[in-house]
Design a protein around this motif. Structure first.
Motif, PDB file in Angstrom:
ATOM      1  N   PHE A  87       0.827  -1.206   0.000  1.00  0.00           N
ATOM      2  CA  PHE A  87       0.000   0.000   0.000  1.00  0.00           C
ATOM      3  C   PHE A  87       0.861   1.257   0.000  1.00  0.00           C
ATOM      4  CE2 PHE A  87      -2.406   3.211   2.532  1.00  0.00           C
ATOM      5  CZ  PHE A  87      -3.364   3.506   1.580  1.00  0.00           C
ATOM      6  N   GLY A  88       1.878   1.281   0.855  1.00  0.00           N
ATOM      7  CA  GLY A  88       2.763   2.442   0.921  1.00  0.00           C
ATOM      8  C   GLY A  88       3.514   2.685  -0.364  1.00  0.00           C
ATOM      9  N   ALA A  89       3.845   1.596  -1.083  1.00  0.00           N
ATOM     10  CA  ALA A  89       4.593   1.745  -2.333  1.00  0.00           C
ATOM     11  C   ALA A  89       3.784   2.446  -3.404  1.00  0.00           C
ATOM     12  CB  ALA A  89       5.036   0.370  -2.833  1.00  0.00           C
ATOM     13  N   ARG A  90       2.473   2.393  -3.324  1.00  0.00           N
ATOM     14  CA  ARG A  90       1.625   3.001  -4.347  1.00  0.00           C
ATOM     15  C   ARG A  90       1.407   4.488  -4.115  1.00  0.00           C
ATOM     16  NH1 ARG A  90      -1.461  -1.931  -3.354  1.00  0.00           N
ATOM     17  NH2 ARG A  90      -1.156  -3.389  -5.085  1.00  0.00           N
ATOM     18  N   LEU A  91       1.796   5.001  -2.969  1.00  0.00           N
ATOM     19  CA  LEU A  91       1.581   6.403  -2.642  1.00  0.00           C
ATOM     20  C   LEU A  91       2.687   7.282  -3.220  1.00  0.00           C
ATOM     21  CD1 LEU A  91       0.536   5.998   1.101  1.00  0.00           C
ATOM     22  CD2 LEU A  91      -0.964   6.192  -0.905  1.00  0.00           C
ATOM     23  N   ALA A  92       2.427   8.565  -3.297  1.00  0.00           N
ATOM     24  CA  ALA A  92       3.437   9.523  -3.743  1.00  0.00           C
ATOM     25  C   ALA A  92       4.556   9.588  -2.703  1.00  0.00           C
ATOM     26  CB  ALA A  92       2.800  10.896  -3.926  1.00  0.00           C
ATOM     27  N   PRO A  93       5.737  10.093  -3.086  1.00  0.00           N
ATOM     28  CA  PRO A  93       6.827  10.215  -2.112  1.00  0.00           C
ATOM     29  C   PRO A  93       6.418  11.029  -0.888  1.00  0.00           C
ATOM     30  CG  PRO A  93       7.632  10.591  -4.340  1.00  0.00           C
ATOM     31  CD  PRO A  93       6.141  10.501  -4.435  1.00  0.00           C
ATOM     32  N   ALA A  94       7.022  10.688   0.246  1.00  0.00           N
ATOM     33  CA  ALA A  94       6.651  11.346   1.497  1.00  0.00           C
ATOM     34  C   ALA A  94       6.877  12.853   1.434  1.00  0.00           C
ATOM     35  CB  ALA A  94       7.453  10.737   2.653  1.00  0.00           C
ATOM     36  N   ASP A  95       7.959  13.285   0.799  1.00  0.00           N
ATOM     37  CA  ASP A  95       8.229  14.718   0.697  1.00  0.00           C
ATOM     38  C   ASP A  95       7.111  15.445  -0.056  1.00  0.00           C
ATOM     39  OD1 ASP A  95      10.551  14.428   2.106  1.00  0.00           O
ATOM     40  OD2 ASP A  95      11.860  14.405   0.340  1.00  0.00           O
ATOM     41  N   THR A  96       6.611  14.810  -1.109  1.00  0.00           N
ATOM     42  CA  THR A  96       5.523  15.419  -1.873  1.00  0.00           C
ATOM     43  C   THR A  96       4.261  15.522  -1.033  1.00  0.00           C
ATOM     44  OG1 THR A  96       6.405  14.555  -3.956  1.00  0.00           O
ATOM     45  CG2 THR A  96       4.092  15.210  -3.935  1.00  0.00           C
ATOM     46  N   LEU A  97       3.939  14.463  -0.325  1.00  0.00           N
ATOM     47  CA  LEU A  97       2.742  14.476   0.522  1.00  0.00           C
ATOM     48  C   LEU A  97       2.852  15.525   1.617  1.00  0.00           C
ATOM     49  CD1 LEU A  97       2.163  10.625   0.873  1.00  0.00           C
ATOM     50  CD2 LEU A  97       0.958  12.222  -0.625  1.00  0.00           C
ATOM     51  N   ASP A  98       4.027  15.622   2.223  1.00  0.00           N
ATOM     52  CA  ASP A  98       4.242  16.611   3.276  1.00  0.00           C
ATOM     53  C   ASP A  98       4.084  18.022   2.729  1.00  0.00           C
ATOM     54  OD1 ASP A  98       5.076  17.347   6.008  1.00  0.00           O
ATOM     55  OD2 ASP A  98       6.885  18.104   5.014  1.00  0.00           O
ATOM     56  N   ARG A  99       4.619  18.260   1.527  1.00  0.00           N
ATOM     57  CA  ARG A  99       4.540  19.596   0.929  1.00  0.00           C
ATOM     58  C   ARG A  99       3.105  19.955   0.562  1.00  0.00           C
ATOM     59  NH1 ARG A  99       8.068  18.713  -2.396  1.00  0.00           N
ATOM     60  NH2 ARG A  99       6.943  18.452  -4.365  1.00  0.00           N
ATOM     61  N   VAL A 100       2.348  18.988   0.030  1.00  0.00           N
ATOM     62  CA  VAL A 100       0.955  19.238  -0.319  1.00  0.00           C
ATOM     63  C   VAL A 100       0.146  19.587   0.927  1.00  0.00           C
ATOM     64  CG1 VAL A 100      -1.168  18.173  -1.179  1.00  0.00           C
ATOM     65  CG2 VAL A 100       0.975  17.818  -2.397  1.00  0.00           C
ATOM     66  N   ALA A 101       0.319  18.816   1.994  1.00  0.00           N
ATOM     67  CA  ALA A 101      -0.420  19.064   3.236  1.00  0.00           C
ATOM     68  C   ALA A 101      -0.076  20.433   3.807  1.00  0.00           C
ATOM     69  CB  ALA A 101      -0.116  17.971   4.254  1.00  0.00           C
ATOM     70  N   TYR A 102       1.199  20.772   3.793  1.00  0.00           N
ATOM     71  CA  TYR A 102       1.627  22.049   4.383  1.00  0.00           C
ATOM     72  C   TYR A 102       1.113  23.231   3.579  1.00  0.00           C
ATOM     73  CZ  TYR A 102       4.725  25.831   5.850  1.00  0.00           C
ATOM     74  OH  TYR A 102       5.216  27.035   6.284  1.00  0.00           O
ATOM     75  N   GLN A 103       1.288  23.201   2.270  1.00  0.00           N
ATOM     76  CA  GLN A 103       0.896  24.337   1.449  1.00  0.00           C
ATOM     77  C   GLN A 103      -0.616  24.540   1.444  1.00  0.00           C
ATOM     78  OE1 GLN A 103       2.676  24.268  -2.446  1.00  0.00           O
ATOM     79  NE2 GLN A 103       4.755  24.132  -1.660  1.00  0.00           N
ATOM     80  N   THR A 104      -1.371  23.448   1.474  1.00  0.00           N
ATOM     81  CA  THR A 104      -2.828  23.586   1.532  1.00  0.00           C
ATOM     82  C   THR A 104      -3.262  24.183   2.866  1.00  0.00           C
ATOM     83  OG1 THR A 104      -2.996  21.603   0.145  1.00  0.00           O
ATOM     84  CG2 THR A 104      -5.006  22.384   1.189  1.00  0.00           C
ATOM     85  N   THR A 105      -2.630  23.761   3.952  1.00  0.00           N
ATOM     86  CA  THR A 105      -2.949  24.311   5.267  1.00  0.00           C
ATOM     87  C   THR A 105      -2.580  25.782   5.347  1.00  0.00           C
ATOM     88  OG1 THR A 105      -2.541  22.136   6.256  1.00  0.00           O
ATOM     89  CG2 THR A 105      -2.650  24.017   7.748  1.00  0.00           C
ATOM     90  N   VAL A 106      -1.440  26.153   4.787  1.00  0.00           N
ATOM     91  CA  VAL A 106      -1.024  27.557   4.781  1.00  0.00           C
ATOM     92  C   VAL A 106      -2.058  28.421   4.063  1.00  0.00           C
ATOM     93  CG1 VAL A 106       0.667  29.155   3.783  1.00  0.00           C
ATOM     94  CG2 VAL A 106       1.444  27.136   5.009  1.00  0.00           C
ATOM     95  N   PHE A 107      -2.623  27.897   2.981  1.00  0.00           N
ATOM     96  CA  PHE A 107      -3.618  28.653   2.229  1.00  0.00           C
ATOM     97  C   PHE A 107      -4.947  28.733   2.985  1.00  0.00           C
ATOM     98  CE2 PHE A 107      -7.039  28.971  -0.924  1.00  0.00           C
ATOM     99  CZ  PHE A 107      -6.624  30.096  -1.631  1.00  0.00           C
ATOM    100  N   ALA A 108      -5.347  27.624   3.619  1.00  0.00           N
ATOM    101  CA  ALA A 108      -6.667  27.568   4.257  1.00  0.00           C
ATOM    102  C   ALA A 108      -6.712  28.275   5.604  1.00  0.00           C
ATOM    103  CB  ALA A 108      -7.094  26.105   4.429  1.00  0.00           C
ATOM    104  N   PHE A 109      -5.591  28.314   6.321  1.00  0.00           N
ATOM    105  CA  PHE A 109      -5.603  28.838   7.686  1.00  0.00           C
ATOM    106  C   PHE A 109      -6.044  30.305   7.764  1.00  0.00           C
ATOM    107  CE2 PHE A 109      -3.403  30.709  11.412  1.00  0.00           C
ATOM    108  CZ  PHE A 109      -4.045  29.987  12.411  1.00  0.00           C
ATOM    109  N   PRO A 110      -5.548  31.211   6.919  1.00  0.00           N
ATOM    110  CA  PRO A 110      -6.039  32.596   6.998  1.00  0.00           C
ATOM    111  C   PRO A 110      -7.539  32.709   6.729  1.00  0.00           C
ATOM    112  CG  PRO A 110      -4.006  32.490   5.726  1.00  0.00           C
ATOM    113  CD  PRO A 110      -4.458  31.081   5.931  1.00  0.00           C
TER     114      PRO A 110
END
Length: 314
Positions: A208-231
């Motif tokens: 299951f983990g092998a089918r996911l995007a790289p961890a760095d990509t997932l971390d960046r997506v989560a962070y950037q979306t939160t940065v946009f939504a928080f304000p």
């Protein structure tokens, strides 16, 4: 105010069609997520196999684009269906608004529909910016489930809003709350997937983990979306306080909805602050993000339907 029953019926039909199209998109994403990586590797391997075939493209020869696999076609179809579903979704909201002569988020059914619309639009934008399409099944699953529950459990007939909600702040405050909540669904889901992928990359591999995007990509997506939504979420809380001052004579009254919304704000503020100052870019930050979204869900459902307060309009 007179309700246009015809437009309300068309809105419900568009809503039902939206759920169906999103469900078909979910299936397409699931097929790509389950089989896309394996079929892509087999296709690339076939291109390299040959009797003395060169591994580099000779000078002057135009390299042919790699043929899409069947799973990738499912993924592209799912993305197209997501866009179609979003158009139907928007149509449903607009028709409900014209049918009632007000902003189409005056009850829990309408609020959930608006929130999931923002989540889907946010996902479409992220798919264009990041290579995360094969994660679509995980994002669309809560969208489909919540929309289905909205149409079966939380459904409300088109009707005027309660007198307490007849204010222009219904547009300002609720739009900010629904938009930020919809956007925060994405990093909540992505952070869970990040933990799975990180476990796969740090010595405990899984199919299951092998089918996911790289961890760095997932971390960046989560962070950037939160940065946009928080304000947007912050503005929603401030707008709610101003509305409360106008309607109830106080900006803060320790109402359960207010308290839990503030707790969620503190959690997300802690997440962003720790990322900016303490350098948290691992599982601890992901866990904080997940906790924030759990609090958002708790505030949306448990507080609205179980706890009695001044915000009990659902």
């Amino acid at each position: 105010m007179t309700i246009d029953e015809g437009l309300a019926q068309y809105s419900d039909w568009a809503y039902a069609a939206t759920v169906l199209v999103y469900f078909l998109a979910l299936i397409g994403y699931a097929v790509e997520g389950a089989f896309g990586q394996a079929t892509r590797k087999r296709a690339e391997a076939r291109q390299l196999v040959g009797a003395g075939a060169p591994t580099e493209v000779p000078i002057g020869v135009i390299e042919q684009p790699r043929r899409r696999t069947g799973a990738e076609r499912f993924g592209r179809s799912a993305a197209a269906l997501t866009v179609l579903g979003a158009l139907l979704h928007l149509t449903s909201l607009v028709l409900r608004g014209f049918a009632t002569g007000r902003a189409p988020w005056g009850n829990m059914f309408e609020y959930g529909a608006a929130t999931m619309f923002v989540a889907v639009v946010g996902w479409i934008v992220l798919m264009r910016k990041f290579d995360v399409r094969r994660l679509g099944a995980f994002v669309m699953t809560p969208v489909v489930v919540l929309l289905f529950l909205g149409f079966t459990v939380f459904y409300a007939e088109a009707a005027p809003v309660q007198p307490a909600l007849k204010s222009y702040w219904l547009v300002i405050h609720v739009v900010a709350a629904a938009s930020s909540s919809g956007l925060l669904l994405i990093p909540g889901v992505i952070s869970v997937l990040y933990l799975v992928r990180l476990r796969h990359e740090t010595g405990k591999p899984s199919a299951f983990g092998a089918r996911l995007a790289p961890a760095d990509t997932l971390d960046r997506v989560a962070y950037q979306t939160t940065v946009f939504a928080f304000p947007i979420y912050t503005f929603g809380i401030l707008a709610g306080a101003i509305w409360a001052e106008s309607a109830w004579g106080r900006a803060w009254g320790w109402d359960p909805k207010e308290v839990v919304a503030f707790v969620a704000w503190v959690v997300y503020a802690g997440y962003l602050h720790s990322r900016a100052t303490a350098g948290w870019r691992g599982p601890r930050a992901a866990m904080v993000n997940i906790v924030g979204f759990v609090v958002i869900l708790f505030n949306t459902f448990f507080i609205n339907f179980v706890v009695t307060g001044l915000h009990s309009y659902a």
